[in-house]
Design a protein around this motif. Structure first.
Motif, PDB file in Angstrom:
ATOM      1  N   TRP A 172       0.830  -1.196   0.000  1.00 66.35           N
ATOM      2  CA  TRP A 172       0.000   0.000   0.000  1.00 66.35           C
ATOM      3  C   TRP A 172       0.871   1.254   0.000  1.00 66.35           C
ATOM      4  CZ3 TRP A 172      -4.994   0.367  -1.036  1.00 66.35           C
ATOM      5  CH2 TRP A 172      -5.836  -0.737  -0.823  1.00 66.35           C
ATOM      6  N   SER A 299      -6.411   2.142  -6.046  1.00 67.53           N
ATOM      7  CA  SER A 299      -6.658   1.819  -4.641  1.00 67.53           C
ATOM      8  C   SER A 299      -7.964   1.063  -4.429  1.00 67.53           C
ATOM      9  CB  SER A 299      -6.666   3.102  -3.809  1.00 67.53           C
ATOM     10  OG  SER A 299      -5.517   3.869  -4.053  1.00 67.53           O
ATOM     11  N   GLY A 316      -5.141   0.061   4.762  1.00 69.08           N
ATOM     12  CA  GLY A 316      -4.205   0.101   3.650  1.00 69.08           C
ATOM     13  C   GLY A 316      -4.404   1.340   2.795  1.00 69.08           C
ATOM     14  N   TYR A 317      -5.655   1.688   2.555  1.00 70.62           N
ATOM     15  CA  TYR A 317      -5.957   2.871   1.728  1.00 70.62           C
ATOM     16  C   TYR A 317      -5.379   4.129   2.374  1.00 70.62           C
ATOM     17  CZ  TYR A 317      -8.722   5.545  -1.670  1.00 70.62           C
ATOM     18  OH  TYR A 317      -9.116   6.355  -2.707  1.00 70.62           O
TER      19      TYR A 317
END
Length: 398
Positions: A172, A299, A316-317
């Protein structure tokens, strides 16, 4: 967003060319090393490949001739890669043991656009952005166009996986760093200076409603539907019914940054070596677009959204957006914060790939059907959880 493709396949047999004096070479080549633009689902209907392609042996012989005459590359093995919709693609092993990717254009109708795409990739590479590198011809051209074939040749990019369904753990942050560096470089491209435009223009909801209505009528007029077509009809009706919610969600968007973008920032076009980005490939010609959409396109990869818990995915984003901001500190916070909303609404407004059986039936296969179901489910999940996801993102970006 990118269509799933098989990985790590050993390609041998009649699609492989070798000089007669060489013994058979079992060459492992991942077809995602390069991800040609034509292999990506186009947002608009595209005609099927022109009939009457050259015979397999004739085409591979022409590739070998072009490699020698245009590039001075003497092939030891040429291996066909499962084709896209508008090009024929080949893995090449030369007699010095170097690997290459050859992209053969079936027509010469859009070579100016193809050349512009390669030029954009090279423009980014010169600033240290991780991209695949094009090999120039003997005449220092990016495309070989003077012989029997029109072709581009690329250096082999070793990697283990793409970002499609693979944005986990440290990837990420690595993706955010790579994309931040990419956008910072593209903001200097002479084709268009970064500027602000209303976020509501991300999607034309009225046009999307009309398209879903036409798609639903097309399915309803079919005398017989496959299992996937039956599902696609139901999904299209569901999407049409929630376009009012989509319109409401769009109405609250602020002005967002528009600049030159990669053009196809989908999961299959970001190549990882372990947890680092090795290359971003498959650029489109330089054109302005919403920066927030480029961020969301990668994403909000449907497989990544669905194959982990919602909590892990939004974590993660946020890691991606924080790494992006560290690398590209001039980026507007609104572009990062509202990228989720942009990605969600853009996915819901798009009829692809629900429209494929009607508009491009030759592209329907098991992978396409699976991708259609996954993309639809991911888009609905994002809409349902959008307030909570945006709150988590806002808290992280403070």
């Amino acid at each position: 967003m990118g269509r799933p493709r098989p990985r790590g396949r050993v390609l041998t047999g009649p699609a492989t060319w070798r000089p007669r004096h060489l013994t058979a070479i079992a060459m492992r080549f991942n077809e995602e090393t390069m991800s040609p633009a034509d292999q990506q689902p186009a947002p608009q209907p595209a005609p099927p490949p022109a009939p009457g392609p050259p015979a397999e042996g004739e085409l591979i012989t022409a590739v070998a001739d072009t490699l020698v005459l245009a590039y001075g590359v003497h092939p030891a093995a040429i291996t066909r890669i499962p084709q896209g919709t508008a090009t024929d693609n080949f893995a090449v092993l030369d007699q010095d043991g170097q690997r290459h990717f050859a992209k053969v254009y079936r027509t010469r109708d859009h070579l100016d656009r193809e050349r512009a795409s390669v030029e954009l990739s090279e423009y980014c590479a010169r600033a240290g952005v991780a991209t695949a590198r094009a090999t120039r011809t003997r005449e220092h051209e990016l495309l070989a166009t003077h012989g029997r074939l029109a072709m581009s040749l690329w250096a082999y990019v070793p990697h283990t996986a793409t970002a499609e369904g693979g944005l986990t753990r440290a990837r990420w942050a690595a993706a955010g760093t790579a994309m931040g560096r990419l956008h910072m470089r593209l903001s200097t491209h002479p084709a268009a200076a970064p500027h602000q435009e209303p976020g509501t223009a991300v999607c034309d909801v009225a046009a999307s409603r009309h398209r879903f209505e036409r798609l639903i009528r097309a399915y309803e007029h079919k005398s017989w539907l496959t299992e996937f077509e039956t599902w696609a009809l139901q999904a299209a009706r569901e999407r049409e019914a929630i376009l009012g919610n989509v319109e409401y969600t769009l109405a609250s968007l602020p002005r967002l940054t528009v600049q030159v973008l990669h053009g196809d920032m989908a999961g299959p076009n970001v190549l990882f070596q372990h947890h680092e980005v090795a290359a971003m490939v498959d650029f489109r010609p330089p054109a302005p677009g919403y920066l927030a959409w480029d961020i969301a396109r990668l994403s909000c990869d449907p497989q990544s959204v669905l194959e982990t818990s919602a909590e892990n995915w939004i974590t993660g984003y946020t890691e991606l957006t924080l790494a992006y901001r560290d690398t590209n500190p001039k980026a507007s916070t609104d572009d990062l914060l509202f990228s989720l909303r942009v990605g969600c609404t853009a996915m819901l407004c798009s009829a692809f790939p629900l429209s494929v059986p009607v508009e491009r039936p030759h592209l329907v296969d098991t992978a396409m059907e699976t991708y259609g179901r996954v993309r639809h489910e991911a888009a609905l999940l994002l809409l349902d959880r959008l307030p909570a996801f945006e709150k988590a993102l806002r808290d992280a970006l403070r």
